[in-house]
Design a protein around this motif. Sequence first.
Motif, PDB file in Angstrom:
ATOM      1  N   LEU A 113      21.699 -55.518   7.756  1.00 47.40           N
ATOM      2  CA  LEU A 113      22.334 -56.569   8.531  1.00 47.40           C
ATOM      3  C   LEU A 113      23.358 -55.988   9.517  1.00 47.40           C
ATOM      4  CD1 LEU A 113      22.251 -59.591   8.818  1.00 47.40           C
ATOM      5  CD2 LEU A 113      23.911 -59.791   6.980  1.00 47.40           C
ATOM      6  N   ALA A 114      24.054 -54.975   9.070  1.00 45.21           N
ATOM      7  CA  ALA A 114      25.039 -54.350   9.943  1.00 45.21           C
ATOM      8  C   ALA A 114      24.351 -53.687  11.127  1.00 45.21           C
ATOM      9  CB  ALA A 114      25.853 -53.318   9.163  1.00 45.21           C
ATOM     10  N   GLN A 115      23.257 -53.034  10.849  1.00 44.27           N
ATOM     11  CA  GLN A 115      22.549 -52.318  11.899  1.00 44.27           C
ATOM     12  C   GLN A 115      21.908 -53.289  12.881  1.00 44.27           C
ATOM     13  OE1 GLN A 115      19.868 -49.471  10.203  1.00 44.27           O
ATOM     14  NE2 GLN A 115      19.157 -48.770  12.203  1.00 44.27           N
ATOM     15  N   LEU A 116      21.374 -54.349  12.330  1.00 43.49           N
ATOM     16  CA  LEU A 116      20.654 -55.333  13.129  1.00 43.49           C
ATOM     17  C   LEU A 116      21.597 -56.053  14.096  1.00 43.49           C
ATOM     18  CD1 LEU A 116      17.665 -55.831  12.760  1.00 43.49           C
ATOM     19  CD2 LEU A 116      18.201 -57.773  11.309  1.00 43.49           C
ATOM     20  N   THR A 117      22.756 -56.408  13.610  1.00 44.15           N
ATOM     21  CA  THR A 117      23.675 -57.209  14.422  1.00 44.15           C
ATOM     22  C   THR A 117      24.715 -56.353  15.130  1.00 44.15           C
ATOM     23  OG1 THR A 117      25.170 -57.517  12.550  1.00 44.15           O
ATOM     24  CG2 THR A 117      23.461 -59.168  12.875  1.00 44.15           C
ATOM     25  N   ARG A 118      24.772 -55.101  14.760  1.00 38.37           N
ATOM     26  CA  ARG A 118      25.817 -54.225  15.279  1.00 38.37           C
ATOM     27  C   ARG A 118      27.196 -54.828  15.024  1.00 38.37           C
ATOM     28  NH1 ARG A 118      24.492 -49.988  17.488  1.00 38.37           N
ATOM     29  NH2 ARG A 118      22.339 -49.562  18.096  1.00 38.37           N
ATOM     30  N   VAL A 120      29.925 -56.142  11.478  1.00 39.02           N
ATOM     31  CA  VAL A 120      30.220 -55.889  10.077  1.00 39.02           C
ATOM     32  C   VAL A 120      29.446 -56.879   9.219  1.00 39.02           C
ATOM     33  CG1 VAL A 120      32.000 -55.760   8.319  1.00 39.02           C
ATOM     34  CG2 VAL A 120      32.513 -55.088  10.657  1.00 39.02           C
ATOM     35  N   ALA A 121      28.654 -56.362   8.316  1.00 37.73           N
ATOM     36  CA  ALA A 121      27.873 -57.229   7.440  1.00 37.73           C
ATOM     37  C   ALA A 121      28.576 -57.370   6.105  1.00 37.73           C
ATOM     38  CB  ALA A 121      26.476 -56.654   7.240  1.00 37.73           C
TER      39      ALA A 121
END
Lengths: 337, 337
Positions: A113-118, A120-121
């Motif tokens: 999720l962090a990578q996808l949204t750039r 903080v997940a």
Amino acid sequence: MVDDRKLAVLRAIVEDYVSTNEPVGSKALADRHNLGVSPATIRNDMAVLEEQGYIAQPHTSAGRVPTDKGYRLFVDRLSQVKPLSGAERRAIESFLAGAVDLDDVVMRTVRLLAQLTRQVAVVQYPTMSNSKIRHVELVPLNERRLMFVLITNTGRVEQRVVELQEVIDDNRVAHLRAVLNACLDGCGLASVPDMVADLPERLPAEDRPVAATILSVLLESLVDRHDEKIVFAGTANLAGADFTVGLRDVLEALEEQVVLMRLLGETSDLSALTVRIGSENPYTGLQGTSIVAAGYGSGGKQLARLGVLGPTRMDYPVTMGAVRAVARYVSQILAAS
Amino acid sequence: MVDDRKLAVLRAIVEDYVSTNEPVGSKALADRHNLGVSPATIRNDMAVLEEQGYIAQPHTSAGRVPTDKGYRLFVDRLSQVKPLSGAERRAIESFLAGAVDLDDVVMRTVRLLAQLTRQVAVVQYPTMSNSKIRHVELVPLNERRLMFVLITNTGRVEQRVVELQEVIDDNRVAHLRAVLNACLDGCGLASVPDMVADLPERLPAEDRPVAATILSVLLESLVDRHDEKIVFAGTANLAGADFTVGLRDVLEALEEQVVLMRLLGETSDLSALTVRIGSENPYTGLQGTSIVAAGYGSGGKQLARLGVLGPTRMDYPVTMGAVRAVARYVSQILAAS
DNA sequence: CTTGGCACTCGGGAACACCGAGTGCCAGAC
DNA sequence: GTCTGGCACTCGGTGTTCCCGAGTGCCAAG
């Protein structure tokens, strides 16, 4: 008072500001979006929008910036959740599929999720309250100590060391284990206290002290973990964004489980996406941030929540799409296991 | 060439620079530390120290700043680890004493260390390789699935779901459990592969496929977790410090388990404090940071490492004192449980 | 070897002017 | 009534200049 064109102007302002990170002026708007009207007209609309509190100017003679209220209107009425691309979906699927246990699922999810949204997940561990006991195990460690292990149908494992007052042999342990499992197997966590209330009375007198000790540990482990575990990832994504508020506060809030919990959990809508924008957030220190969260869980029941935290100036449609998609996939994974 | 007074000058430079965060000049040095010599003399010494590479000036006509080499000399020869105050010791003790299980110990430790040093704390979970199997448990979930649980003497619990090819009843599970425990109880993790190598052969033919499946999961869980889990806390403390390098890189490195692992683990000294200063660090992105680490573990054996990461310009004596103390206390806690 | 004196260097801050994006308003066009 | 072009005005940001002072290196004398 706020007609369609003004809404279109607001939408354009939000979109431009999100992508450029600079206050947007009437001329730029007229150029980039074909609204069919002149900058002067847009200026008039902007004046009205500002009057209503949807936009603001950082200084006189600067462009306009959406206010929290403006973002709110944008999210509620002017935008559509943007679905993920096929490639992204496949990436999610393959990334989550490799998980070996619950810890791993959560870990992979938060990173994904962090990578996808750039951004903080944040992922909350599945709440135990909604799950059921699948097995209780007692493992003798030595004469006076037991390892007590509780396994739930969500794959969660709780463990506690129990210190006993007396020596206990393996047979008695086996017997207690059998009794406990008979009593608790398949039992919802919430009803555990009721189920075990009269259990000592049904045992031979000699076993009661031991049983009482074990039960107290059992009950304590349920209460203890009621404040659920939360993990986060992607703090590096904060470094780029410049917050109006110092990012020290943001990092501090992230490490406060209690704050995180309330951020994700206070919104009680079940499966809907919930968005909390800037000052809608009750915590000072997170004023400049927004949270996009969704529930997830196996089967129909929602088990926990996950989401992302980012600057108020975020791409809401894309973020919401990613959060929703990840929540769905995680639910699938959990249901399948 | 580098006599005692020059060393004293270097020490004074490091101390002043650490406390003021400003390049320190000859006059300030002469004022604050009574070195018994004039600024001019100090200037000469400084010129030599700079020649040798221990200090540098950011620009012509600015004060001096310690180089990594200077910090190194300071840590190795010019400073003493500063013991904690009584109050701090008591705080540590009471904070760690409340831990209920291994996860809790690690969590409390990392937070404690972060708070104590006002830097980023990093704690590695106790390595399994050095620990022994205390119990293996097989729990039937349904006809074709088992929960496999491995408990070690360090209180660690590994869990895996095992998917079977065939239906298996409770008696066979009980039998397998007994066999596995007889074979593995008290066995060091490193020797597990040897111990189980011929196990299928010693079983009746019908049980062999199931046993093989379980064993493969067992072995996989050992290998999988060989890259150990690491947790960190206190990233908020990075926000204040200004790194020469962007803190984005630092945050990224922190979320890379592999990088963290090597940072803590590459130094193979057993119980000694190890300090890695700035560019001694092999990772770009962590050039502006230093790591202070120590091993900890129950009994005489070192199980894992913990430490802190902070700007190169840190108070080494205090930090080292805190890391050492926490490592010792955690070792005590682990030994007692 | 140490010290005081002295000329020199530069980074950083203050003062200042300029530019240009953007606004508000108004009178005229549709 | 609504839209549009024109126009004067504002003001933040940038670039320039100037100055100050901390700090240095060097040198000659103690």
